[in-house]
Design a protein around this motif. Structure first.
Motif, short mmCIF file in Angstrom:
data_model
loop_
_atom_site.label_atom_id
_atom_site.label_comp_id
_atom_site.label_asym_id
_atom_site.label_seq_id
_atom_site.Cartn_x
_atom_site.Cartn_y
_atom_site.Cartn_z
N THR A 1 -34.95 12.20 -17.64
CA THR A 1 -34.31 13.26 -16.86
C THR A 1 -34.13 12.81 -15.42
O THR A 1 -33.17 13.23 -14.77
CB THR A 1 -35.11 14.58 -16.92
OG1 THR A 1 -36.45 14.34 -16.50
CG2 THR A 1 -35.10 15.16 -18.33
N GLU B 1 -30.37 12.97 -23.08
CA GLU B 1 -31.68 12.35 -23.23
C GLU B 1 -31.89 11.88 -24.67
O GLU B 1 -32.35 10.75 -24.90
CB GLU B 1 -32.74 13.38 -22.85
CG GLU B 1 -34.09 12.83 -22.51
CD GLU B 1 -35.03 13.94 -22.02
OE1 GLU B 1 -36.15 13.56 -21.65
OE2 GLU B 1 -34.68 15.13 -22.02
N THR B 2 -31.51 12.71 -25.63
CA THR B 2 -31.67 12.39 -27.04
C THR B 2 -30.79 11.22 -27.46
O THR B 2 -31.25 10.31 -28.15
CB THR B 2 -31.34 13.63 -27.91
OG1 THR B 2 -32.21 14.69 -27.54
CG2 THR B 2 -31.50 13.33 -29.38
N THR C 1 -25.29 18.43 -22.31
CA THR C 1 -26.53 18.92 -21.70
C THR C 1 -27.50 17.76 -21.46
O THR C 1 -27.39 16.70 -22.09
CB THR C 1 -27.23 19.94 -22.62
OG1 THR C 1 -27.64 19.26 -23.82
CG2 THR C 1 -26.31 21.11 -22.95
N TYR C 2 -28.46 18.00 -20.56
CA TYR C 2 -29.49 17.00 -20.31
C TYR C 2 -30.19 16.64 -21.62
O TYR C 2 -30.43 15.46 -21.89
CB TYR C 2 -30.52 17.53 -19.31
CG TYR C 2 -30.22 17.28 -17.87
CD1 TYR C 2 -28.94 17.49 -17.34
CD2 TYR C 2 -31.21 16.87 -17.00
CE1 TYR C 2 -28.67 17.28 -16.00
CE2 TYR C 2 -30.96 16.67 -15.66
CZ TYR C 2 -29.69 16.87 -15.17
OH TYR C 2 -29.44 16.65 -13.84
N HIS C 3 -30.51 17.64 -22.42
CA HIS C 3 -31.23 17.40 -23.67
C HIS C 3 -30.42 16.48 -24.60
O HIS C 3 -30.95 15.53 -25.17
CB HIS C 3 -31.56 18.71 -24.38
CG HIS C 3 -32.26 18.51 -25.69
ND1 HIS C 3 -33.57 18.06 -25.76
CD2 HIS C 3 -31.83 18.65 -26.97
CE1 HIS C 3 -33.92 17.95 -27.04
NE2 HIS C 3 -32.88 18.30 -27.79
N LYS C 4 -29.15 16.76 -24.74
CA LYS C 4 -28.28 15.95 -25.60
C LYS C 4 -28.20 14.52 -25.06
O LYS C 4 -28.29 13.55 -25.83
CB LYS C 4 -26.88 16.56 -25.67
CG LYS C 4 -25.90 15.79 -26.50
CD LYS C 4 -25.58 16.54 -27.74
CE LYS C 4 -24.45 15.87 -28.47
NZ LYS C 4 -24.69 15.81 -29.88
#
Length: 102
Positions: free
Chosen positions: A70, A63-64, A58-61
């Motif tokens: 993004t 990014e983290t 995912t984008y969140h994963k």
């Protein structure tokens, strides 16, 4: 094709120079001379983002784990979906080489 706008003698010389490098150590030395540390890290980050997108992260994963914005993730995703298929080509080649050395 947008890449045709880039073509020229100077860029040909750059790519020929990269293709002439014989090993990882020469790559490290050449890119250290050619780019700033931030530029090198940005290039590496984009490739890692491409790998993670290909793997369904995912984008969140992403990014983290990578610190990529993004906007960067979206740009890489756009290239994966509508680009020249080179991220996929390079990632497959690297994966194949990694499998050979195991």
């Amino acid at each position: 094709m947008q890449i045709d706008k880039l073509r020229g003698k100077a860029l040909d010389q750059l790519f020929e120079s990269v293709l002439s490098l014989k090993d990882m150590e020469e790559c490290y030395r050449f890119f250290d001379d050619l780019c700033t540390m931030n530029e090198i890290q940005s290039l590496a980050q984009r490739l890692e983002v491409a790998r993670m997108l290909r793997d369904g992260k995912t984008y969140h994963k992403i990014e983290t784990e990578t610190g990529a914005s993004t906007a960067t993730i979206s740009r890489v995703k756009r290239c994966l979906n509508f680009g020249n298929d080179t991220y996929a080509m390079v990632l497959e080649r690297v994966h194949t080489e990694e499998e050979k050395t195991k």
